[in-house]
Design a protein around this motif. Structure first.
Motif, PDB file in Angstrom:
ATOM      1  N   LEU A 150      62.265  -8.870  46.804  1.00  0.00           N
ATOM      2  CA  LEU A 150      62.803 -10.079  46.185  1.00  0.00           C
ATOM      3  C   LEU A 150      64.053  -9.736  45.364  1.00  0.00           C
ATOM      4  O   LEU A 150      65.063 -10.447  45.422  1.00  0.00           O
ATOM      5  CB  LEU A 150      61.748 -10.739  45.306  1.00  0.00           C
ATOM      6  CG  LEU A 150      62.175 -12.050  44.624  1.00  0.00           C
ATOM      7  CD1 LEU A 150      62.558 -13.106  45.649  1.00  0.00           C
ATOM      8  CD2 LEU A 150      61.062 -12.578  43.719  1.00  0.00           C
ATOM      9  N   GLU A 151      63.978  -8.636  44.608  1.00  0.00           N
ATOM     10  CA  GLU A 151      65.141  -8.213  43.827  1.00  0.00           C
ATOM     11  C   GLU A 151      66.302  -7.827  44.736  1.00  0.00           C
ATOM     12  O   GLU A 151      67.471  -8.116  44.430  1.00  0.00           O
ATOM     13  CB  GLU A 151      64.758  -7.046  42.924  1.00  0.00           C
ATOM     14  CG  GLU A 151      63.816  -7.425  41.789  1.00  0.00           C
ATOM     15  CD  GLU A 151      63.544  -6.262  40.846  1.00  0.00           C
ATOM     16  OE1 GLU A 151      64.403  -5.367  40.757  1.00  0.00           O
ATOM     17  OE2 GLU A 151      62.478  -6.259  40.207  1.00  0.00           O
ATOM     18  N   GLN A 152      65.997  -7.206  45.865  1.00  0.00           N
ATOM     19  CA  GLN A 152      67.044  -6.847  46.812  1.00  0.00           C
ATOM     20  C   GLN A 152      67.726  -8.092  47.362  1.00  0.00           C
ATOM     21  O   GLN A 152      68.955  -8.127  47.517  1.00  0.00           O
ATOM     22  CB  GLN A 152      66.456  -6.011  47.960  1.00  0.00           C
ATOM     23  CG  GLN A 152      66.026  -4.619  47.555  1.00  0.00           C
ATOM     24  CD  GLN A 152      65.264  -3.900  48.652  1.00  0.00           C
ATOM     25  OE1 GLN A 152      64.953  -4.468  49.699  1.00  0.00           O
ATOM     26  NE2 GLN A 152      64.937  -2.624  48.406  1.00  0.00           N
ATOM     27  N   TRP A 153      66.939  -9.120  47.647  1.00  0.00           N
ATOM     28  CA  TRP A 153      67.509 -10.356  48.189  1.00  0.00           C
ATOM     29  C   TRP A 153      68.392 -11.046  47.156  1.00  0.00           C
ATOM     30  O   TRP A 153      69.510 -11.473  47.469  1.00  0.00           O
ATOM     31  CB  TRP A 153      66.392 -11.298  48.654  1.00  0.00           C
ATOM     32  CG  TRP A 153      66.934 -12.596  49.186  1.00  0.00           C
ATOM     33  CD1 TRP A 153      67.500 -12.806  50.413  1.00  0.00           C
ATOM     34  CD2 TRP A 153      66.978 -13.843  48.496  1.00  0.00           C
ATOM     35  NE1 TRP A 153      67.901 -14.118  50.535  1.00  0.00           N
ATOM     36  CE2 TRP A 153      67.593 -14.786  49.370  1.00  0.00           C
ATOM     37  CE3 TRP A 153      66.556 -14.274  47.240  1.00  0.00           C
ATOM     38  CZ2 TRP A 153      67.795 -16.114  49.021  1.00  0.00           C
ATOM     39  CZ3 TRP A 153      66.760 -15.608  46.891  1.00  0.00           C
ATOM     40  CH2 TRP A 153      67.371 -16.520  47.769  1.00  0.00           C
ATOM     41  N   THR A 154      67.917 -11.155  45.905  1.00  0.00           N
ATOM     42  CA  THR A 154      68.723 -11.809  44.877  1.00  0.00           C
ATOM     43  C   THR A 154      70.009 -11.024  44.614  1.00  0.00           C
ATOM     44  O   THR A 154      71.081 -11.616  44.447  1.00  0.00           O
ATOM     45  CB  THR A 154      67.931 -11.971  43.563  1.00  0.00           C
ATOM     46  OG1 THR A 154      67.474 -10.696  43.106  1.00  0.00           O
ATOM     47  CG2 THR A 154      66.725 -12.887  43.759  1.00  0.00           C
ATOM     48  N   SER A 155      69.908  -9.704  44.588  1.00  0.00           N
ATOM     49  CA  SER A 155      71.096  -8.869  44.364  1.00  0.00           C
ATOM     50  C   SER A 155      72.106  -9.047  45.492  1.00  0.00           C
ATOM     51  O   SER A 155      73.321  -9.141  45.253  1.00  0.00           O
ATOM     52  CB  SER A 155      70.710  -7.396  44.240  1.00  0.00           C
ATOM     53  OG  SER A 155      69.882  -7.177  43.118  1.00  0.00           O
ATOM     54  N   ALA A 156      71.616  -9.090  46.732  1.00  0.00           N
ATOM     55  CA  ALA A 156      72.509  -9.269  47.878  1.00  0.00           C
ATOM     56  C   ALA A 156      73.211 -10.624  47.819  1.00  0.00           C
ATOM     57  O   ALA A 156      74.412 -10.728  48.122  1.00  0.00           O
ATOM     58  CB  ALA A 156      71.724  -9.135  49.181  1.00  0.00           C
ATOM     59  N   CYS A 157      72.486 -11.658  47.413  1.00  0.00           N
ATOM     60  CA  CYS A 157      73.084 -12.995  47.289  1.00  0.00           C
ATOM     61  C   CYS A 157      74.208 -12.976  46.259  1.00  0.00           C
ATOM     62  O   CYS A 157      75.292 -13.539  46.487  1.00  0.00           O
ATOM     63  CB  CYS A 157      72.028 -14.019  46.889  1.00  0.00           C
ATOM     64  SG  CYS A 157      70.847 -14.426  48.195  1.00  0.00           S
TER      65      CYS A 157
END
Length: 387
Positions: A150-157
């Motif tokens: 989830l943190e990876q997805w938010t960071s990528a966004c």
């Protein structure tokens, strides 16, 4: 200054349904009409009618990808989940994007989180702004304890500039350390939003307009695809159905939206809010709630700014404190959305009150427990890049 653009006129739900029924009687072999009518039944919560309509299709149509998708969605609405999964999976494998979202919702509800997550990633690869897929992705990652992903997805966004209305809520769930917490505080600004304007039109009651809305032919029960639940009705596109007092209210709303934009220009605001659209349309609808009528947690992903004008509200002095209130906070991405990073804020609506807030703000309403209707007019300011 925002240039306001009109929405193309569109018949209300009852007229569309009647027209489709008429066409189908004349052309019973037209699968496209049958599917559109079935979807109209689903929108209105008439699930059995949708099922009967689709089941009556000719056998050779039952391998049509669109039919598979609508039939699977209907079965899911009826609680026939195992069969629904079969049809939705077949539609998804045949390239029906909409079937993927329904399938992900079904799989997540059946504790098949990893399969749901895989579908959501695929949907977001096709369209990074797909709010429903992003919301389902976050819910399933949290439900399965995959916080790192989830943190990876938010960071990528954030790194890729891929704004999505679910992102602030996802960040609030994953916030770690002062840097993240500061970012969330900028996005939510609980002391600044929502903007509350009392005595908006200068009149506490609008008896004639209330009566008009309570008896308007465009009323329908809460559609199943929106957040409204319980005893209530909705009037779609209320600013475009020719009610003069409503038109006047929206002219006032446009002025307040302009004032809001000026406030942003004079103060530091997060990019998600400060990017004032040059061209925009207003999407609007009316809500009439009684007794247990309320709205679940949701936000308005298509909008830049959203609002609600309370035309009339019941007297609730003898009801519990929460009765009739509107509550703002993060979206419900877990079993609980009580987060230190995004404190909730409640407001008790009053007649002739206008609220304005960023469209990504999660919010819900509490039932009034009263038979006297709570009548409100809600709207989104939707950017139009083709202006």
């Amino acid at each position: 200054m925002i240039q306001w653009q009109a929405i193309k006129p569109k018949p209300d739900v009852h007229i569309r349904k009647a027209a489709l029924e008429k066409f189908l009687r004349r052309m019973p072999d037209r699968l496209d009409i049958r599917l559109k009518l079935a979807e109209q039944h689903l929108y209105l919560g008439e699930t059995e009618a949708a099922f009967d309509l689709l089941e009556a299709s000719l056998p050779e149509t039952q391998n049509d990808p669109d039919w598979l998708a609508v039939f699977g969605k209907t079965l899911r609405a009826l609680g026939r989940n195992e069969l629904a999964q079969e049809y939705l999976l077949r539609a998804w494998k045949r390239g029906v994007t909409e079937a993927g979202l329904d399938l992900a919702k079904l799989l997540g509800g059946r504790d098949q989180c990893d399969d749901a997550i895989s579908i959501c990633y695929s949907l977001l690869d096709r369209d990074s702004t797909n709010f429903a897929a992003a919301q389902m992705l976050c819910r399933n990652l949290i439900a399965s304890g995959q916080w790192e992903k989830l943190e990876q997805w938010t960071s990528a966004c954030l790194q890729n500039g891929q704004w999505n209305a679910v992102l602030p809520s996802a960040l609030a769930y994953t916030a770690r350390g002062d840097e993240h917490n500061g970012l969330i505080r900028e996005l939510v600004e609980v002391d600044q939003y929502p903007v509350c304007i009392q005595n908006f039109t200068g009149s506490a009651t609008h008896d004639k307009l209330c009566e008009t809305l309570l008896n308007h032919k465009a009323r329908s029960n809460f559609p199943t695809i929106y957040a409204g639940k319980g005893s209530g009705q909705r009037i779609d596109r209320i600013s475009d159905i020719g009610i003069d007092p409503v038109t006047e209210i929206f002219e006032r709303i446009k002025i307040e939206v302009g004032n809001f934009g000026q406030l942003l220009a004079d103060n530091v605001a997060p990019p998600a809010v400060s990017n004032i659209p040059e061209n925009a349309t207003i999407e609007s609808w009316g809500n009439i709630c009684v007794d247990d009528g309320h709205e679940d947690w949701h936000c308005h992903p298509a909008g830049w700014l959203s609002g609600v004008y309370y035309l009339d509200v019941p007297e609730l002095s003898d009801k519990p404190d929460l009765a009739g209130q509107i509550e703002f906070g993060p979206l419900m991405l877990d079993t609980d959305n009580t987060l230190d990073t995004w404190p909730k804020k409640r407001i008790r609506p009053e007649a002739d009150m206008l609220l304005l807030f960023p469209s990504y703000f999660g919010h819900r309403t509490y039932p009034t427990g009263s038979n006297y209707p709570r009548i409100s007019i809600a709207f989104d300011i939707v950017p139009n890049s083709n202006g």
